[in-house]
Design a protein around this motif. Structure first.
Motif, PDB file in Angstrom:
ATOM      1  N   GLN A  20      15.781 -55.505  64.442  1.00 47.08           N
ATOM      2  CA  GLN A  20      15.606 -56.759  63.700  1.00 47.08           C
ATOM      3  C   GLN A  20      14.947 -57.821  64.566  1.00 47.08           C
ATOM      4  OE1 GLN A  20      16.352 -56.057  60.541  1.00 47.08           O
ATOM      5  NE2 GLN A  20      17.043 -54.153  61.504  1.00 47.08           N
ATOM      6  N   ARG A  21      15.192 -57.754  65.841  1.00 45.54           N
ATOM      7  CA  ARG A  21      14.621 -58.728  66.761  1.00 45.54           C
ATOM      8  C   ARG A  21      13.200 -58.356  67.196  1.00 45.54           C
ATOM      9  NH1 ARG A  21      18.131 -58.013  70.346  1.00 45.54           N
ATOM     10  NH2 ARG A  21      16.940 -56.618  71.707  1.00 45.54           N
ATOM     11  N   ASP A  22      12.976 -57.092  67.496  1.00 46.61           N
ATOM     12  CA  ASP A  22      11.731 -56.693  68.160  1.00 46.61           C
ATOM     13  C   ASP A  22      10.616 -56.281  67.202  1.00 46.61           C
ATOM     14  OD1 ASP A  22      13.127 -57.150  70.459  1.00 46.61           O
ATOM     15  OD2 ASP A  22      13.364 -55.033  71.014  1.00 46.61           O
ATOM     16  N   ILE A  23      10.958 -55.574  66.129  1.00 44.20           N
ATOM     17  CA  ILE A  23       9.905 -54.982  65.289  1.00 44.20           C
ATOM     18  C   ILE A  23       9.163 -56.051  64.461  1.00 44.20           C
ATOM     19  CG2 ILE A  23       9.367 -53.313  63.490  1.00 44.20           C
ATOM     20  CD1 ILE A  23      10.091 -52.127  66.239  1.00 44.20           C
ATOM     21  N   PRO A  24       9.848 -56.889  63.672  1.00 40.64           N
ATOM     22  CA  PRO A  24       9.088 -57.911  62.933  1.00 40.64           C
ATOM     23  C   PRO A  24       8.328 -58.857  63.857  1.00 40.64           C
ATOM     24  CG  PRO A  24      11.319 -57.717  62.065  1.00 40.64           C
ATOM     25  CD  PRO A  24      11.290 -56.946  63.347  1.00 40.64           C
ATOM     26  N   GLN A  25       8.945 -59.236  64.980  1.00 40.78           N
ATOM     27  CA  GLN A  25       8.264 -60.146  65.903  1.00 40.78           C
ATOM     28  C   GLN A  25       7.043 -59.491  66.515  1.00 40.78           C
ATOM     29  OE1 GLN A  25       9.459 -63.458  66.384  1.00 40.78           O
ATOM     30  NE2 GLN A  25       7.346 -63.632  67.092  1.00 40.78           N
ATOM     31  N   GLY A  26       7.182 -58.211  66.888  1.00 43.10           N
ATOM     32  CA  GLY A  26       6.046 -57.507  67.470  1.00 43.10           C
ATOM     33  C   GLY A  26       4.888 -57.376  66.502  1.00 43.10           C
ATOM     34  N   ILE A  27       5.194 -57.012  65.256  1.00 43.95           N
ATOM     35  CA  ILE A  27       4.136 -56.884  64.240  1.00 43.95           C
ATOM     36  C   ILE A  27       3.498 -58.236  63.959  1.00 43.95           C
ATOM     37  CG2 ILE A  27       3.681 -56.331  61.825  1.00 43.95           C
ATOM     38  CD1 ILE A  27       5.886 -54.192  62.034  1.00 43.95           C
ATOM     39  N   HIS A  28       4.332 -59.260  63.783  1.00 44.88           N
ATOM     40  CA  HIS A  28       3.809 -60.592  63.470  1.00 44.88           C
ATOM     41  C   HIS A  28       2.928 -61.121  64.605  1.00 44.88           C
ATOM     42  CE1 HIS A  28       3.536 -64.701  62.095  1.00 44.88           C
ATOM     43  NE2 HIS A  28       4.020 -65.115  63.260  1.00 44.88           N
ATOM     44  N   ASP A  29       3.392 -61.008  65.824  1.00 49.61           N
ATOM     45  CA  ASP A  29       2.601 -61.508  66.954  1.00 49.61           C
ATOM     46  C   ASP A  29       1.267 -60.800  67.029  1.00 49.61           C
ATOM     47  OD1 ASP A  29       4.646 -63.222  67.597  1.00 49.61           O
ATOM     48  OD2 ASP A  29       5.403 -62.026  69.284  1.00 49.61           O
ATOM     49  N   TRP A  30       1.293 -59.487  66.857  1.00 48.76           N
ATOM     50  CA  TRP A  30       0.051 -58.708  66.945  1.00 48.76           C
ATOM     51  C   TRP A  30      -0.922 -59.098  65.825  1.00 48.76           C
ATOM     52  CZ3 TRP A  30      -2.518 -55.025  63.971  1.00 48.76           C
ATOM     53  CH2 TRP A  30      -3.492 -54.282  64.636  1.00 48.76           C
ATOM     54  N   LEU A  31      -0.421 -59.244  64.596  1.00 50.25           N
ATOM     55  CA  LEU A  31      -1.283 -59.624  63.485  1.00 50.25           C
ATOM     56  C   LEU A  31      -1.794 -61.049  63.645  1.00 50.25           C
ATOM     57  CD1 LEU A  31       0.641 -58.110  60.428  1.00 50.25           C
ATOM     58  CD2 LEU A  31      -1.538 -57.310  61.362  1.00 50.25           C
ATOM     59  N   SER A  32      -0.935 -61.942  64.099  1.00 49.24           N
ATOM     60  CA  SER A  32      -1.347 -63.355  64.241  1.00 49.24           C
ATOM     61  C   SER A  32      -2.470 -63.514  65.251  1.00 49.24           C
ATOM     62  CB  SER A  32      -0.137 -64.197  64.656  1.00 49.24           C
ATOM     63  OG  SER A  32       0.835 -64.218  63.640  1.00 49.24           O
ATOM     64  N   GLN A  33      -2.412 -62.734  66.312  1.00 48.92           N
ATOM     65  CA  GLN A  33      -3.460 -62.820  67.325  1.00 48.92           C
ATOM     66  C   GLN A  33      -4.805 -62.403  66.775  1.00 48.92           C
ATOM     67  OE1 GLN A  33      -1.958 -60.337  70.473  1.00 48.92           O
ATOM     68  NE2 GLN A  33      -0.245 -61.723  70.940  1.00 48.92           N
ATOM     69  N   ARG A  34      -4.791 -61.629  65.680  1.00 44.20           N
ATOM     70  CA  ARG A  34      -6.042 -61.113  65.110  1.00 44.20           C
ATOM     71  C   ARG A  34      -6.372 -61.744  63.761  1.00 44.20           C
ATOM     72  NH1 ARG A  34      -3.444 -58.236  68.390  1.00 44.20           N
ATOM     73  NH2 ARG A  34      -4.490 -56.791  69.827  1.00 44.20           N
ATOM     74  N   SER A  35      -5.578 -62.710  63.336  1.00 44.71           N
ATOM     75  CA  SER A  35      -5.756 -63.271  61.993  1.00 44.71           C
ATOM     76  C   SER A  35      -7.070 -64.028  61.845  1.00 44.71           C
ATOM     77  CB  SER A  35      -4.589 -64.207  61.658  1.00 44.71           C
ATOM     78  OG  SER A  35      -4.538 -65.300  62.559  1.00 44.71           O
TER      79      SER A  35
END
Length: 364
Positions: A345-360
């Motif tokens: 719950q801590r690592d997976i949504p944050q990891g996906i969000h951070d990765w997508l945001s960097q490429r948005s």
């Protein structure tokens, strides 16, 4: 009596009697707990249907007043063999909720429950017609050329095929516990599938019954999944919330659709037996899947203790895609823990969000 380490074990009659009384007390209190339970619900987040083709539907998760800061929609494609609400099982075990709270606009494709009328559905139907139809709907409704795609387990394999065949329609691709190399030595399920006479199975049964597939998965770890967890249930019978969590997981495990016969035949032959993603031989309809055509950013997430998709089955993706922007996230856990553990719950949504945001804001 001493153990090999020198510590005494009390196995006298008094100790056995005390243990029996404790178990009896737990069972008695457990009956009280079970009688007070309401039917367990699954799926924590409100959602609304936005697109449908036959039994296959796409749902948009409602935001409960949280503004979507990411403008490109994220579509989740799960496996066919289990229901997709595993990513939104309950309020404190929901990858979806974590993504929503971080500003993602999240959709999910629900493959439904195939029946005899779906016996001849093919991989082309699932990948190009259904997954492709869902992507096209989101592209049109959001006014974008491409969407973000999160493929999980078998849904990840489907997403790889779709992205390779339609690279201009996928802006960013995330794969999670996704099998790529189906011939690794540490993949017991793949070993079984390679020895399967899938033609005989499908020609005899038509659609593949869910109970057959469930039995295969459970017998990969028979002691853990058929004995230990039910013995352990005795220890939590007095805890209503823990019992509800247990029953919610059991509901998901046994809420499995049958599998469309032709699609199952094609998947076993092309992916498990021919190792088609590695060898470049997978065909969807009349087109060959070339993973080198995947030139969008790729984020591959695998679980270190995954017995269904071992890391060695997922990590070869790095050398197969054509993307120059490839990242990995190694999760310390198993195939189920990556959805429901506290760390997930801590690592997976944050990891996906951070990765997508960097490429948005990155133009392709």
């Amino acid at each position: 009596m001493d153990t090999p380490f020198g510590s005494p074990i009390d196995i006298g009659l008094d100790a056995l009697a005390r243990e029996a009384l404790q178990v009896q007390s737990r069972l008695r209190k457990g009956m009280e707990t079970l009688s007070a339970l309401d039917p367990v619900d699954v799926g924590a987040s409100e959602r609304e249907e936005v697109w449908r083709d036959g039994k296959v539907a796409v749902y948009r998760f409602r935001r409960d007043g949280i503004e979507a800061t990411e403008k490109v929609p994220l579509l989740i494609a799960y496996a066919l063999v289990n229901r997709p609400y595993m990513v939104d099982l309950q309020s404190d075990k929901s990858i979806v909720r974590g993504l929503l709270e971080r500003g993602q606009d999240v959709y999910i494709i629900d493959w439904g429950y195939p029946d005899r009328s779906d016996r001849f559905q093919t991989l082309e139907d699932y990948i190009q017609r259904y997954l492709g139809g869902a992507v096209d709907h989101l592209r049109k409704s959001h006014g974008v050329d491409a969407v973000n795609l999160l493929g999980i387990c078998q849904g990840g394999a489907f997403s790889l095929c779709y992205a390779a065949l339609n690279p201009r329609k996928v802006r960013n691709l995330v794969t999670m516990v996704t099998p790529v190399d189906f011939h690794t030595d540490d993949n017991m399920l793949a070993g079984w599938a390679r020895a399967l006479d899938v033609d005989l199975m499908v020609d005899t049964l038509g659609n593949v019954p869910a109970d057959v597939m469930n039995w295969c998965y459970l017998t990969l770890k028979p002691y853990r999944l058929l004995v230990q967890k039910y013995v352990g249930l005795v220890d939590i019978l007095e805890d209503k919330r823990a019992v509800e969590d247990f029953l919610r997981m059991e509901t998901w495990i046994f809420d499995s659709p049958d599998l469309a016969g032709e699609a199952f035949r094609e998947f076993i032959k092309q992916f498990y037996q021919d190792n088609g993603l590695v060898n470049g031989t997978v065909r969807v309809g009349d087109r060959t899947v070339d993973l080198k055509a995947i030139d969008m950013p790729v984020f591959n997430i695998y679980a270190e203790q995954d017995h269904l998709v071992p890391p060695n089955a997922s990590k070869p993706l790095r050398g197969l895609v054509g993307s120059k922007d490839y990242s990995e996230l190694s999760f310390r856990g198993g195939h189920i823990g990556i959805y429901v553990s506290g760390r997930a719950q801590r690592d997976i949504p944050q990891g996906i969000h951070d990765w997508l945001s960097q490429r948005s804001k990155t133009a392709r």
